[in-house]
Structure formats: structure tokens, C-alpha cells
Design an enzyme around this catalytic site. Structure first.
Site, PDB file in Angstrom:
ATOM      1  N   LYS A 111      -8.150  -4.545  -4.169  1.00 33.11           N
ATOM      2  CA  LYS A 111      -6.913  -4.638  -4.804  1.00 33.11           C
ATOM      3  C   LYS A 111      -6.307  -6.278  -4.839  1.00 33.11           C
ATOM      4  O   LYS A 111      -5.548  -6.173  -5.653  1.00 33.11           O
ATOM      5  CB  LYS A 111      -5.964  -4.033  -3.583  1.00 33.11           C
ATOM      6  CG  LYS A 111      -5.966  -2.608  -3.330  1.00 33.11           C
ATOM      7  CD  LYS A 111      -5.085  -2.300  -2.242  1.00 33.11           C
ATOM      8  CE  LYS A 111      -5.262  -0.646  -2.068  1.00 33.11           C
ATOM      9  NZ  LYS A 111      -4.310  -0.164  -1.064  1.00 33.11           N
ATOM     10  N   ASP A 166      -0.486   5.204   0.697  1.00 32.48           N
ATOM     11  CA  ASP A 166      -0.705   5.999   1.835  1.00 32.48           C
ATOM     12  C   ASP A 166      -0.972   5.192   3.078  1.00 32.48           C
ATOM     13  O   ASP A 166      -1.618   4.400   3.498  1.00 32.48           O
ATOM     14  CB  ASP A 166      -2.116   6.639   1.509  1.00 32.48           C
ATOM     15  CG  ASP A 166      -1.668   7.789   0.272  1.00 32.48           C
ATOM     16  OD1 ASP A 166      -0.884   8.935   0.542  1.00 32.48           O
ATOM     17  OD2 ASP A 166      -2.538   7.565  -0.851  1.00 32.48           O
ATOM     18  N   ASP A 206      -2.597  -0.210   5.685  1.00 31.80           N
ATOM     19  CA  ASP A 206      -3.000   0.404   6.921  1.00 31.80           C
ATOM     20  C   ASP A 206      -4.480   0.360   6.960  1.00 31.80           C
ATOM     21  O   ASP A 206      -4.893   1.065   7.660  1.00 31.80           O
ATOM     22  CB  ASP A 206      -2.336   1.657   6.739  1.00 31.80           C
ATOM     23  CG  ASP A 206      -2.985   2.748   5.824  1.00 31.80           C
ATOM     24  OD1 ASP A 206      -3.171   2.155   4.767  1.00 31.80           O
ATOM     25  OD2 ASP A 206      -3.161   3.680   6.369  1.00 31.80           O
ATOM     26  N   ASP A 263      -7.074  -2.467   2.116  1.00 31.15           N
ATOM     27  CA  ASP A 263      -5.900  -3.407   2.196  1.00 31.15           C
ATOM     28  C   ASP A 263      -6.273  -4.791   2.576  1.00 31.15           C
ATOM     29  O   ASP A 263      -5.582  -5.769   2.416  1.00 31.15           O
ATOM     30  CB  ASP A 263      -4.801  -3.100   2.907  1.00 31.15           C
ATOM     31  CG  ASP A 263      -4.259  -1.790   2.443  1.00 31.15           C
ATOM     32  OD1 ASP A 263      -3.880  -1.820   1.116  1.00 31.15           O
ATOM     33  OD2 ASP A 263      -3.874  -0.562   3.172  1.00 31.15           O
ATOM     34  N   ASP A 292       0.846  -1.041   0.063  1.00 32.00           N
ATOM     35  CA  ASP A 292      -0.012  -0.112   0.224  1.00 32.00           C
ATOM     36  C   ASP A 292       0.836   1.297   0.044  1.00 32.00           C
ATOM     37  O   ASP A 292       2.056   1.131   0.352  1.00 32.00           O
ATOM     38  CB  ASP A 292      -0.671  -0.118   1.103  1.00 32.00           C
ATOM     39  CG  ASP A 292      -1.606   1.083   1.530  1.00 32.00           C
ATOM     40  OD1 ASP A 292      -2.507   1.591   0.574  1.00 32.00           O
ATOM     41  OD2 ASP A 292      -1.356   1.809   2.601  1.00 32.00           O
TER      42      ASP A 292
END
Ligand SMILES: O=C(O)COP(=O)(O)O
Ligand SMILES: [Mg+2]
EC number: 3.1.3.18
Length: 223
Positions: free
Chosen positions: A150, A10, A173, A177, A8
Site C-alpha cells: 500500500k 475492512d 487494522d 497497513d 484502510d
């Protein structure tokens, strides 16, 4: 041999403000296995990051809506439906929150992102009317088609690169995710992660942001 990574951006390679931690340049350019940047950001952002890190452009962008691997781009998700929902949100008094240039959505092809300052209840109500879902990444709300994740993007990358998602180590995070954590062989939530990501991860790290990510990458390099 280090494992392939699905990372990931951010909250994982950045600080709390979303600024890239420069230590990414210490470790990722020389990573001796595929590195997939899997992000909610619009397509150009992870492509640029790969470019400046000197990595092959292997990207899952827009929460799985856009995948780039070995020069081929594929799309999933209904940008027009997301745009219609965003327009209706604005018509009912909502504000996307990005100002007139809206560089957050300008190049976004499969979904729409909205500022966390927006009226969340109204956004969720309108999105549901369009059969779309709202994902809160901690950096923005994303109005997206259900089923675009994702992990689906990672599976596509794996088909092309002849890997299995279970070969990958995932770090992230937030709730966007969780799908990646579900298919990766080993998954880590940084300490700043939201509860959805923490619950989905194999391990919750002691350290936040890039401190947490680096702790995993360094130990993978040593093992
Ligand atoms: O764009 C966002 O809202 C979050 O992006 P990320 O998936 O890289 O954390
Ligand atoms: Mg994130």
C-alpha cells in the site's frame, strides 16, 4: 486545516463483518483534504466507495497492486503468477472458498485473495514455490508479489497530488497497513488491529473499528 488521510477499509471503516459503518458518510464527504482509500479489496470496491461517498476516485487497491489517481490507473504485481499458484493450490486439494461466481477475484488484476477458511499451511507452501507472499488481512489471505505494498501506491498518489506521505494521517487494522504506517506522518491502529499493525503504528487506539477511526477523525477536525 485537516490533514490528508490514507484509510484502510475492512476493519477500519467497517464493523467486524466487513460491513461499512454508515458514519463514514457523516465525516468523509466533507473532509477538506485528499482522502486515499488504501485496501486489499479488488479495484472496483474502493472506486465504488469513493463514488458513493462523493469523493474523488483516489484509490490504492489490491494491497498496492492497482493505483488510481487523477484518472490514471497504474498496476504492479504478477496476477498470472498468483493465478498459477492458486491453481496449484486447488490442484493439491485447496479451496479458494468463494463459490463459483467468485466476486472476490473476478475483477482482481494483480493478485489473488483466498478465504480465511482455506488451508493456510498448504497455501503458504504453494505460494513460496511461486516466489509469492501471503498476507493475512484478517478478512482474507492475499497471494501477491513481494514488494507490492500500500505504501508504494501512496507514494505514487503523492507524486501526482504533490503531497508527501509524511503529510498523511494513516488509520488501519492489519499487516497490510504496516507499510502505510511506515511512511505516513502519523499512524493509528484501531483496537481490533493485528499485532503487526499495532507494532507498526505510532498509536494504538482504545476503540475498535469505526469507533476508533472516528475518534481520530473527530479530534483532527477539532485541532
Ligand atoms: O480485502 C481484504 O482482505 C482487506 O481489505 P482492507 O485492506 O481494506 O482491510
Ligand atoms: Mg483492513
Amino acid at each position: 486545516m485537516v490533514p490528508p488521510l490514507v484509510l484502510d477499509i475492512d476493519g477500519t471503516l467497517t464493523d467486524a463483518d466487513g460491513h461499512l459503518d454508515p458514519r463514514a458518510f457523516d465525516v468523509l464527504p466533507s473532509w477538506d483534504a485528499p482522502v486515499v482509500l488504501a485496501t486489499g479489496k479488488a479495484f472496483p470496491y474502493p472506486v465504488s466507495l469513493c463514488h458513493y461517498l462523493g469523493l474523488p476516485e483516489t484509490v490504492v487497491a489490491e494491497n498496492g497492486g492497482v493505483v488510481l489517481v487523477e484518472g490514471d490507473v497504474t498496476f504492479a504485481g504478477d496476477r498470472e503468477a498468483a493465478q498459477a499458484a492458486a491453481d496449484e493450490f486447488v490442484a493439491r486439494g485447496g479451496d479458494l472458498g468463494w463459490g463459483p461466481a467468485d466476486t472476490v477475484n473476478r475483477w482482481r488484476e494483480t493478485e489473488i485473495a483466498i478465504s480465511l477458511d482455506a488451508d493456510e499451511a498448504l497455501l503458504r507452501e504453494v505460494s513460496a514455490e511461486f516466489d509469492l507472499e501471503v498476507v493475512d488481512t484478517g478478512f482474507a489471505y492475499h497471494v501477491k508479489s513481494p514488494g507490492v505494498e500500500k505504501a508504494v501506491g501512496l507514494e505514487h498518489v503523492c507524486d501526482r497530488l504533490d503531497y508527501d506521505p509524511a503529510d498523511f494521517v494513516a488509520i488501519g487494522d492489519s499487516e497490510n497497513d504496516a507499510s502505510t504506517f511506515g511512511v505516513a506522518g502519523q499512524s493509528y491502529a484501531v483496537a481490533n488491529a493485528d499485532n503487526v499493525a499495532k507494532a507498526a503504528a505510532d498509536e494504538v487506539l482504545e476503540d475498535s473499528y469505526m469507533d476508533g477511526t472516528l475518534s481520530v477523525l473527530r479530534s483532527l477536525q477539532e485541532s
